[in-house]
Design a protein around this motif. Structure first.
Motif, PDB file in Angstrom:
ATOM      1  N   GLY A  58     -26.694 -73.333  24.469  1.00 49.91           N
ATOM      2  CA  GLY A  58     -24.814 -72.918  23.229  1.00 49.91           C
ATOM      3  C   GLY A  58     -23.967 -72.289  23.175  1.00 49.91           C
ATOM      4  O   GLY A  58     -23.241 -72.350  22.135  1.00 49.91           O
ATOM      5  N   LYS A  59     -24.936 -70.958  23.210  1.00 48.91           N
ATOM      6  CA  LYS A  59     -23.859 -69.758  22.898  1.00 48.91           C
ATOM      7  C   LYS A  59     -23.047 -69.398  23.668  1.00 48.91           C
ATOM      8  O   LYS A  59     -23.181 -69.562  24.937  1.00 48.91           O
ATOM      9  CB  LYS A  59     -25.263 -68.869  22.496  1.00 48.91           C
ATOM     10  CG  LYS A  59     -26.135 -68.709  21.584  1.00 48.91           C
ATOM     11  CD  LYS A  59     -27.250 -67.726  21.935  1.00 48.91           C
ATOM     12  CE  LYS A  59     -28.237 -68.165  19.703  1.00 48.91           C
ATOM     13  NZ  LYS A  59     -28.028 -68.489  18.743  1.00 48.91           N
ATOM     14  N   ALA A  60     -21.909 -69.170  22.995  1.00 49.33           N
ATOM     15  CA  ALA A  60     -21.091 -68.446  24.274  1.00 49.33           C
ATOM     16  C   ALA A  60     -21.486 -66.723  24.524  1.00 49.33           C
ATOM     17  O   ALA A  60     -21.483 -66.138  23.719  1.00 49.33           O
ATOM     18  CB  ALA A  60     -19.008 -68.091  23.337  1.00 49.33           C
ATOM     19  N   ILE A  61     -21.310 -66.838  25.539  1.00 49.40           N
ATOM     20  CA  ILE A  61     -21.874 -65.529  26.239  1.00 49.40           C
ATOM     21  C   ILE A  61     -20.527 -64.819  27.014  1.00 49.40           C
ATOM     22  O   ILE A  61     -20.109 -65.406  28.180  1.00 49.40           O
ATOM     23  CB  ILE A  61     -22.935 -65.043  27.064  1.00 49.40           C
ATOM     24  CG1 ILE A  61     -24.495 -66.069  26.201  1.00 49.40           C
ATOM     25  CG2 ILE A  61     -23.559 -63.979  27.471  1.00 49.40           C
ATOM     26  CD1 ILE A  61     -24.984 -66.002  26.305  1.00 49.40           C
ATOM     27  N   LEU A  62     -20.206 -63.535  26.734  1.00 52.20           N
ATOM     28  CA  LEU A  62     -18.950 -63.277  27.595  1.00 52.20           C
ATOM     29  C   LEU A  62     -19.762 -61.683  28.663  1.00 52.20           C
ATOM     30  O   LEU A  62     -19.833 -61.319  27.974  1.00 52.20           O
ATOM     31  CB  LEU A  62     -17.480 -62.960  27.098  1.00 52.20           C
ATOM     32  CG  LEU A  62     -16.140 -62.199  27.163  1.00 52.20           C
ATOM     33  CD1 LEU A  62     -16.146 -62.914  28.743  1.00 52.20           C
ATOM     34  CD2 LEU A  62     -15.476 -62.266  26.579  1.00 52.20           C
ATOM     35  N   VAL A  63     -19.732 -61.382  29.778  1.00 59.36           N
ATOM     36  CA  VAL A  63     -20.099 -60.142  30.223  1.00 59.36           C
ATOM     37  C   VAL A  63     -19.142 -59.952  30.838  1.00 59.36           C
ATOM     38  O   VAL A  63     -18.461 -60.738  31.594  1.00 59.36           O
ATOM     39  CB  VAL A  63     -20.728 -61.053  31.217  1.00 59.36           C
ATOM     40  CG1 VAL A  63     -21.919 -60.028  31.609  1.00 59.36           C
ATOM     41  CG2 VAL A  63     -22.300 -61.793  30.441  1.00 59.36           C
TER      42      VAL A  63
END
Lengths: 320, 305, 321
Positions: free
Chosen positions: B180-185
């Protein structure tokens, strides 16, 4: 004709064995050199250029022995290294011409050829600027230009798309592809980016821990036994799967909306059945192709398997 | 988790970001764009290293600039490799854990947890100077996860990884996203992005060019008809049959003579018609596929438009 | 092949002439020199380094014009009668030392250091150039211009003197002067080329290498000046100094000291005061030449050490990856 043949090559740095009895043949055309970090790819390139003396074994490049003919080989080989490199204090034209002179071109030819090569590499007016002011993409181009200027017969590319943005990568790959096909120039590309390799190369060599793991055409390496087909549906559709299984097909769990289906008979027949079934069960087929492994899967297979090296060069040999 | 309302940022006369309005939610989101498109500026704004020149940017409902409340919930994995090279990986992470404000005992246990998570627990006692690129990237990710952030930003995390390392790294990110984490790559390498996520944020020359799901975006690009490649041993027969189908804009024979290339509009109805036509004739197809139905083509169509 | 009216401008391979892949050092040296001579500073400092010869010309001119009025006919000019010709060259050589240093910094300090920063070795070594070609080429690229800068004014002045002052013993004083001069003018090029290559190879930035080399030079210069003071304080003006001989040797232990010492050895002179004829005959105002047995090997030894340093720092193995 083989461009390079390597026999039982052993290279050691102190106690560390970088190449452990590597044997391979590089035919004409464009070949990819694959392997995880520390597999010995770089050492192989170094050995080809004569920077590293092998402990045992032998190799010949373009018919010349690497131990005796280092300079003669380097005159016929171009290297595009991974790191940024240029000679300081010069404009691009000067730099590339100088690289040509270093390789033995007469000064008058070198300047002419320098402009020619910069044209191929798509460096326009920027060629009169100092290389130090260049962007990453232009630096990659200039590196390729200096490797091509003396008209090598073998071009070594080490991570040619490193640090490029998508458009830059596209250009670079197109460039490599255009110089390597039908121009009498053979290319050996080392890269971690397998789709890049797939774009430009016909064949690959996979090394791991200093040993050969697989070699052959990309097409052969990607083949899967049993000729299954991949069917892409618009949406995930359980009734379709059930109906296919009822027809006697084995269906693998989907990747997104793509199903891999294996059944007896020719792939064309399988496809027809699948289309029929899809229509009956209300699914829409968005595409179907003869399934093949991605190069990545084939590569991972090759380096994790413990079996002896896979060689698929028998099937159609050099198709260059 | 991140909402931007008309956010702009410029440096003197140079514009970094121009009027961005977007939202970033949980899961993996890919930040795409050419060099100089504004990706780094956006990451710096979200991590509170810069303040937007105009507009309203909120991370977890607060303004991120110089706001420790936001920092506590953000993890950042920068592109550059700057370590204390003489530390071991474990020492380095533990040191950063102490900087995060964990107690000595907590930092020790937390270090072990994150090292385990990135698969470095067994290799973390070597000096960072001797690490490969993949190990460095993992250490960077480990330190970004120390304080169990809700959002992790990664700048070019897959750069220089070999295929094995890349696959493992993508799996780690996928597991984090499932929590449920937000990950911006941010990444340049589109096929890698495609393996990670279908959710995009595409910047071009400082403007937000597209945001959302890849499939949706592709179907909205109406300017470029869908390309469909049909492989068959009888291309001319297939062409005669298909010519009557609606939606076909153009048709081209391949040089090798075993495939035809179609351009169609409204692919949805075309596919149905194609299935019908094939089933009702004795045409044998070896396969058909859509070569421009991938991120690379979408990126190209959007950026070059 | 029938030629098509449309030219094919896609990539083609180069099949033109190629020189055999040996002796590529010449290409490197040529390019280094081409780049050096493009620098404006090179010409400015090279011109400035001749200034002592210009002063000498002026002095000679005035000595001649004033002398014709005061000297009885047929007596000859006393100024030129007492002159030690080779010492004039030695003095000009000593005075040009600082300019030589500046030129060496300009041409030499950056060579390998900047190449290190730009990874230029990758380009050199992936072409048919060996490490030896690289070092020789770079060395010649400094040696040749510096030697020319030293040689051109010296030889011009030699020719001028030869044409004008044969009657004052220019040729008879030392018939072999021209050979000695040729040896002398090569000294700065030889030393600076070797030393700057060695220092330069230790750095990634030309400026740092330059700063380091000039620091070496000025520390040495300070030391030499200190020794000079010791020598002259211990001896009455114009008399033999009582300072121990070791001090006189130490006087030559610096970058310009060793070159001047060697120049004295080559010219076979101890030197004399700057302006000829202004001191009574027999009075010494110079420090005697150092021992050739010690200083000639020392000079080449030091150059060799610097070259070895450069050699060991250039590594082909690091080239890929």
């Amino acid at each position: 004709m083989t461009i390079a043949s390597v026999h039982n090559l052993v290279v050691k740095y102190g106690n560390f064995t970088a190449l452990n009895g590597l044997s391979c043949e590089i035919p004409e055309g464009c070949t990819g050199l694959l392997g995880p970090n520390g597999a010995g790819k770089t050492t192989l390139l170094k050995t080809i250029l004569g920077f590293v003396k092998p402990t045992s074994g032998s190799a010949s490049i373009l018919g010349m022995d690497i131990i005796q003919a280092g300079n003669a080989i380097r005159q016929k080989v171009g290297l595009m290294p991974e790191q940024d490199c240029h000679i300081p204090g010069m404009t691009a034209v000067q730099f590339v011409a100088y690289a040509g002179e270093l390789a033995g071109m007469p000064a008058s030819q070198a300047l002419r050829r320098s402009h020619e090569v910069l044209d191929y590499c798509g460096l326009g007016e920027a060629r009169y600027r100092n290389v130090e002011t260049y962007s990453t993409g232009m630096k990659q181009r200039i590196k390729l230009a200096q490797a091509l200027v003396h008209g090598p017969k073998l071009l070594l590319l080490d991570e040619p798309t490193n640090g490029l943005d998508p458009a830059g990568r596209e250009d670079m790959l197109e460039l490599v592809r255009s110089v390597s096909h039908g121009k009498g120039l053979n290319v050996l590309v080392s890269s971690h980016l397998l789709p890049d390799i797939e774009r430009v190369c016909d064949r690959v060599i996979v090394v791991m821990k200093g040993e050969l793991r697989a070699q052959g055409t990309i097409k052969d390496l990607k083949k899967i036994a049993g000729q299954p087909i991949d069917i892409e549906l618009r949406d995930v559709c359980p009734p379709f799967v059930a109906a296919m299984q009822a027809q006697g097909a084995s269906v693998m769990p989907p990747k997104r909306t793509t199903y891999r289906i294996q059944m007896a008979g020719l792939p064309e027949e399988t496809a027809k059945i699948a289309m029929q079934v899809a229509r009956d069960s209300g699914a829409q087929i968005r595409g179907f192709i003869l399934a093949e492994r991605s190069l990545e899967d084939a590569f991972l297979d090759a380096i994790t398997s413990t079996s002896p090296p896979v060689s698929t060069q028998t099937s159609d040999g050099g198709n260059a | 988790m991140v909402t931007a309302q008309n956010v702009s940022r410029w440096y003197g006369q140079v514009i970094g970001l121009n009027d961005i309005t977007c939202e970033i939610g949980p899961g993996i989101t890919a930040l795409l764009g050419m060099n100089g498109a504004g990706k780094t500026t956006l990451i710096r704004l979200i991590t509170g290293q810069l303040r937007p020149t105009t507009g309203d940017l909120r991370v977890f409902g607060e303004e991120p600039f110089a706001n420790p409340n936001v920092y506590r919930r953000l993890g950042y994995c920068p592109e550059i490799d700057n370590f204390y090279e003489h530390y071991t990986g474990r020492e380095f992470v533990k040191f950063l854990a102490r900087l995060d404000g964990l107690s000595k005992a907590d930092s020790k246990s937390r270090t072990e947890e994150v090292l385990e998570m990135v698969g470095m627990a067994d290799r973390a006692d070597r000096k960072i100077a001797g690490y490969s690129k993949g190990m460095r990237q993992r250490i960077k990710l480990a330190q970004a996860m120390l304080h169990n952030p809700d959002m992790i930003l990664l700048d070019e995390p897959l750069n220089g990884l070999d295929p094995v390392g890349r696959r493992e790294f993508i799996d780690i990110l996928g597991a984090l996203a499932n929590q449920g984490k937000a990950i911006l790559v941010s990444s340049h390498i589109l096929f890698e992005v495609e393996q990670m996520t279908r959710s995009l944020l595409l910047l071009h020359r400082g403007r937000l060019l597209a945001t959302g799901d890849l499939g949706v975006i592709r179907s909205l690009i109406d300017k470029h008809p869908h390309q469909i490649r049909i492989e068959t041993s009888e291309p001319r027969k297939a062409a005669a049959l298909l010519a009557s189908l609606p939606n076909i804009v153009s048709m081209k024979f391949d040089r090798s003579g075993d495939s035809i290339q179609l351009e169609v509009r409204e692919p949805d109805s075309f596919y149905d018609a194609l299935a019908k036509a094939v089933l009702e004739s004795d045409l044998n197809l070896r396969g058909f596929s859509s070569p421009d139905n991938n991120l690379e083509s979408v990126f190209k169509y959007l950026v070059e438009a | 092949m029938a030629s098509s009216p449309i030219a094919d401008l896609t990539y083609r391979n180069y099949d033109g002439p190629l020189d055999p892949p040996v002796n590529r050092w010449w290409a490197i040296a040529k390019m280094s020199m081409r780049l050096s001579t493009k620098k404006k500073g090179f010409w400015v400092w090279a011109s400035l380094s001749t200034f002592w010869y210009l002063i000498l010309l002026a002095v000679f001119y005035f000595a001649e014009t004033t002398a014709t009025a005061t000297t009885a006919l047929g007596q000859g000019n006393p100024f030129f009668k007492n002159i030690v010709w080779k010492d004039q060259f030695l003095n000009a050589f000593s005075v040009s030392q600082l300019f030589m240093l500046i030129l060496a910094l300009l041409l030499g300090a950056g060579t390998i250091a900047n190449d290190n920063r730009a990874n230029a070795l990758l380009v050199y070594l992936s072409k048919p150039c060996s490490k030896l070609d690289y070092v020789i080429g770079k060395w010649l690229g400094i040696f040749v211009p510096l030697t020319l800068v030293a040689a051109v004014p010296t030889l011009l002045f030699y020719v001028y003197c030869l044409l004008s002052y044969r009657s004052y013993g220019f040729l008879t004083q030392d018939p072999w002067l021209i050979l000695r001069l040729l040896g002398m003018v090569m000294l700065p090029g030889f030393f600076h080329a070797s030393a700057t290559l060695g220092v330069s190879s230790l750095f990634q930035q030309g400026r740092l290498a330059g700063a380091t080399y000039s620091a070496l030079y000025f520390f040495g210069l300070f030391f030499t000046k200190a020794m000079q003071t010791v020598i002259f304080v211990n001896g009455p003006m114009g008399g033999e100094s009582t300072a121990p001989p070791i001090v006189k040797s130490l006087y030559y232990c610096s970058i310009d000291g060793i070159q001047i010492g060697l120049a004295k050895i080559f010219l076979h002179t101890d030197g004399s005061q700057l302006f000829p004829g202004s001191m009574p005959v027999g009075v010494r105002f110079a420090i005697e030449a150092p021992s050739a047995v010690v200083f000639v090997p020392a000079f080449f030894g030091i150059c060799g050490v610097f070259m070895l340093l450069a050699w060991s720092r250039i590594r082909a193995v690091e080239v890929v990856g």
